[in-house]
Design a protein around this motif. Structure first.
Motif, short mmCIF file in Angstrom:
data_model
loop_
_atom_site.label_atom_id
_atom_site.label_comp_id
_atom_site.label_asym_id
_atom_site.label_seq_id
_atom_site.Cartn_x
_atom_site.Cartn_y
_atom_site.Cartn_z
N UNK A 154 14.61 0.19 -7.87
CA UNK A 154 14.13 1.58 -7.79
C UNK A 154 14.49 2.21 -6.26
N UNK A 155 14.42 1.45 -5.23
CA UNK A 155 14.60 1.86 -3.98
C UNK A 155 15.37 0.59 -2.94
N UNK A 156 15.90 1.17 -1.93
CA UNK A 156 16.26 0.10 -0.85
C UNK A 156 15.33 0.55 0.16
N UNK A 157 14.74 -0.67 0.90
CA UNK A 157 13.89 -0.30 2.08
C UNK A 157 14.42 -1.36 3.10
N UNK A 158 13.94 -0.66 4.54
CA UNK A 158 14.30 -1.56 5.81
C UNK A 158 13.22 -1.45 6.74
N UNK A 159 12.54 -2.32 6.69
CA UNK A 159 11.33 -2.59 7.81
C UNK A 159 11.49 -3.26 8.88
N UNK A 160 10.95 -2.66 9.92
CA UNK A 160 11.12 -3.47 11.21
C UNK A 160 9.76 -3.86 11.91
N UNK A 161 9.73 -5.20 12.27
CA UNK A 161 8.24 -5.55 12.91
C UNK A 161 8.80 -5.98 14.43
N UNK A 162 7.43 -6.01 15.17
CA UNK A 162 7.75 -6.45 16.32
C UNK A 162 7.11 -7.86 16.59
N UNK A 163 7.21 -8.46 17.69
CA UNK A 163 7.03 -9.79 17.95
C UNK A 163 5.50 -10.51 17.23
N UNK A 164 4.70 -9.50 17.26
CA UNK A 164 3.14 -9.61 16.83
C UNK A 164 3.20 -9.27 15.30
N UNK A 174 4.93 -5.23 -5.12
CA UNK A 174 5.93 -4.70 -5.91
C UNK A 174 5.40 -3.20 -6.42
N UNK A 175 6.24 -2.21 -6.30
CA UNK A 175 5.84 -0.92 -6.63
C UNK A 175 5.70 -0.88 -8.11
N UNK A 176 6.09 -1.77 -8.95
CA UNK A 176 5.74 -1.61 -10.34
C UNK A 176 4.28 -1.70 -10.44
N UNK A 177 3.77 -2.44 -9.89
CA UNK A 177 2.10 -2.78 -9.79
C UNK A 177 1.39 -1.32 -9.58
N UNK A 178 1.79 -0.53 -9.23
CA UNK A 178 1.15 0.88 -8.73
C UNK A 178 0.88 1.68 -9.66
N UNK A 179 1.56 1.18 -11.02
CA UNK A 179 1.36 2.11 -12.06
C UNK A 179 0.02 2.03 -12.60
N UNK A 180 -0.58 3.23 -13.41
CA UNK A 180 -2.00 3.29 -13.77
C UNK A 180 -2.27 2.44 -14.64
N UNK A 237 4.00 -0.92 -2.60
CA UNK A 237 5.40 -0.50 -2.47
C UNK A 237 6.19 -1.17 -1.53
N UNK A 238 5.41 -1.19 -0.23
CA UNK A 238 6.24 -1.76 0.84
C UNK A 238 5.86 -3.37 1.21
N UNK A 239 5.38 -4.03 0.35
CA UNK A 239 4.97 -5.38 0.66
C UNK A 239 6.01 -6.19 0.80
N UNK A 240 6.85 -6.18 -0.34
CA UNK A 240 7.98 -7.11 -0.05
C UNK A 240 8.81 -6.93 1.14
N UNK A 241 9.29 -5.77 1.38
CA UNK A 241 10.19 -5.49 2.75
C UNK A 241 9.37 -6.11 3.91
N UNK A 242 8.12 -5.71 3.84
CA UNK A 242 7.36 -6.33 5.38
C UNK A 242 7.33 -7.76 5.07
N UNK A 243 6.81 -8.21 4.18
CA UNK A 243 7.06 -9.86 4.05
C UNK A 243 8.45 -10.44 4.36
N UNK A 244 9.50 -9.83 3.89
CA UNK A 244 10.82 -10.26 4.32
C UNK A 244 10.82 -10.14 5.81
N UNK A 245 10.69 -9.11 6.27
CA UNK A 245 10.81 -9.09 7.87
C UNK A 245 9.83 -10.01 8.61
N UNK A 246 8.68 -10.21 8.01
CA UNK A 246 7.66 -11.11 8.74
C UNK A 246 8.05 -12.57 8.57
#
Length: 278
Positions: free
Chosen positions: A40-50, A232-238, A260-269
Motif C-alpha cells: 500500500x505504500x513505500x517508506x524511507x526512514x533515516x535513523x542516527x547512530x543512536x 504492519x499497517x494492516x494491524x491498524x484496522x479496527x 504503519x511505520x514499524x517495518x521501515x524503522x526496523x529495517x533502518x535499525x
C-alpha cells in the motif's frame, strides 16, 4: 529502564511527527537508511547512530502485490524521489541503504528497485525478522500484516526457527469493503482507514481479519510462542488485535503505536544491529 518495546513506541511517535517533513536539517554523524516496499505504500526512514529517527518519507502507492513489484517503473520513481528528499534535507550523498522482503519471496525484487536509484543495498532482511531484531525478541512470534501478505516469524532462544508468509493483507480487506459497498478500490482504501470511526466498515473487515488469524494459527501450530507481536499497517484496522486475542486466548498479543511505520524503522535499525556485531 526503558525496554526495547517502549523505545520502539517512542521512535514510532517521532516518525509520526516528522514523516514527509522536508525542512533542511544538519546531518547526523552516523546514519542508516531503511527502505520498505509495501503493497500500500513505500517508506524511507533515516535513523542516527543512536537509533533515533531523523527523517521519514511515505508515499501511498499501488506498485507491489503480494511481494511482487507490478509497477517497476513506478516503484523506482518513488524510491528515487524519497532518497532525493533525504539528500536535500541533510545535504548529503546517499550511497547505500538497507531494504527488506516478505518471507518466501525473492529478495532480489526489492534490491533491484532500490539499486535502480543508483545506490547500493548493503543488507536485505525479511520483514518480520527485522522487527524481531529491533525488539530484541528472545521468544515469540512477529506477525507482520502488510497490504498484501501476512507474515509470521517464530523466534526461539533468540534464533529464527520459522518465517512464513501468505497472501492475505490490508488489500483483501479493501476488496471486501469495495464489494460490500459497491465502490472502487481507491474509495475502499479510504473507508478502511476510517474503520475505527464506522462500525459497518469494521464489521466488513472482521471476516478477513479472522482469516488472517487462522493463517497465523497455522504458522505457529508447531511452536506455540507465548507472545505475538503485531506489526504492519494492516494491524491498524479496527478490531484487529481483539480478533487475535480471541483466536489466541492463551497468548499475550502486543500492539505497537503507529505500527504503519514499524517495518521501515526496523529495517533502518538493522544497520545498528550489524554495526554492533563488527
Amino acid at each position: 529502564m526503558t525496554t526495547y518495546l517502549e523505545q520502539a513506541n517512542q521512535n514510532l511517535l517521532i516518525i509520526d511527527e516528522i514523516v514527509n517533513d522536508e525542512t533542511a536539517s544538519t546531518a547526523p554523524d552516523t546514519w542508516f537508511i531503511g527502505i520498505d516496499l509495501g503493497t500500500a505504500d513505500i517508506q524511507t526512514v533515516v535513523i542516527d547512530g543512536e537509533g533515533t529517527p531523523v527523517a521519514a518519507f511515505l508515499d501511498w502507492a499501488d506498485v507491489v502485490r503480494d511481494g511482487v513489484v507490478v509497477d517497476y517503473v513506478g516503484a523506482c520513481r518513488i524510491v528515487r524521489a524519497q532518497l532525493a528528499k533525504v539528500q536535500q534535507k541533510f545535504g548529503i550523498l546517499v550511497e547505500e541503504a538497507i531494504t527488506s522482503y516478505p518471507p518466501g519471496t525473492d529478495p532480489r525484487i526489492s534490491i533491484n528497485v532500490v539499486e535502480s536509484a543508483g545506490i547500493i543495498v548493503s543488507h536485505v532482511i525479511d520483514e518480520p525478522c527485522s522487527v524481531a531484531a529491533l525488539l530484541h525478541i528472545e521468544n515469540g512470534a512477529v506477525v507482520d500484516v502488510g497490504g498484501g501478505t501476512t507474515g509470521t516469524a517464530i523466534i526461539e532462544n533468540g534464533q529464527l526457527v520459522s518465517s512464513l508468509d501468505e497472501p492475505s493483507g490490508g488489500r483483501h480487506v479493501s476488496l471486501a469493503i469495495a464489494g460490500g459497498l459497491g465502490i472502487d478500490m481507491e474509495e475502499a482504501e479510504q473507508q478502511k482507514r476510517r474503520s475505527h470511526e464506522d462500525p459497518l466498515i469494521a464489521a466488513m473487515a472482521k471476516p478477513v481479519i479472522e482469516k488472517m488469524s487462522d493463517i497465523v494459527e497455522g504458522h505457529i501450530a508447531e511452536h506455540q510462542p507465548g507472545i505475538i507481536y503485531l506489526t504492519g499497517g494492516g494491524t491498524l484496522i479496527a478490531g484487529f488485535a481483539q480478533t487475535f486475542r480471541k483466536t489466541f486466548p492463551a497468548l499475550e498479543v502486543v500492539e505497537l503505536t503507529r505500527a504503519l511505520y514499524l517495518t521501515p524503522l526496523a529495517i533502518a535499525s538493522y544497520g545498528l544491529t550489524l554495526k554492533g556485531k563488527e
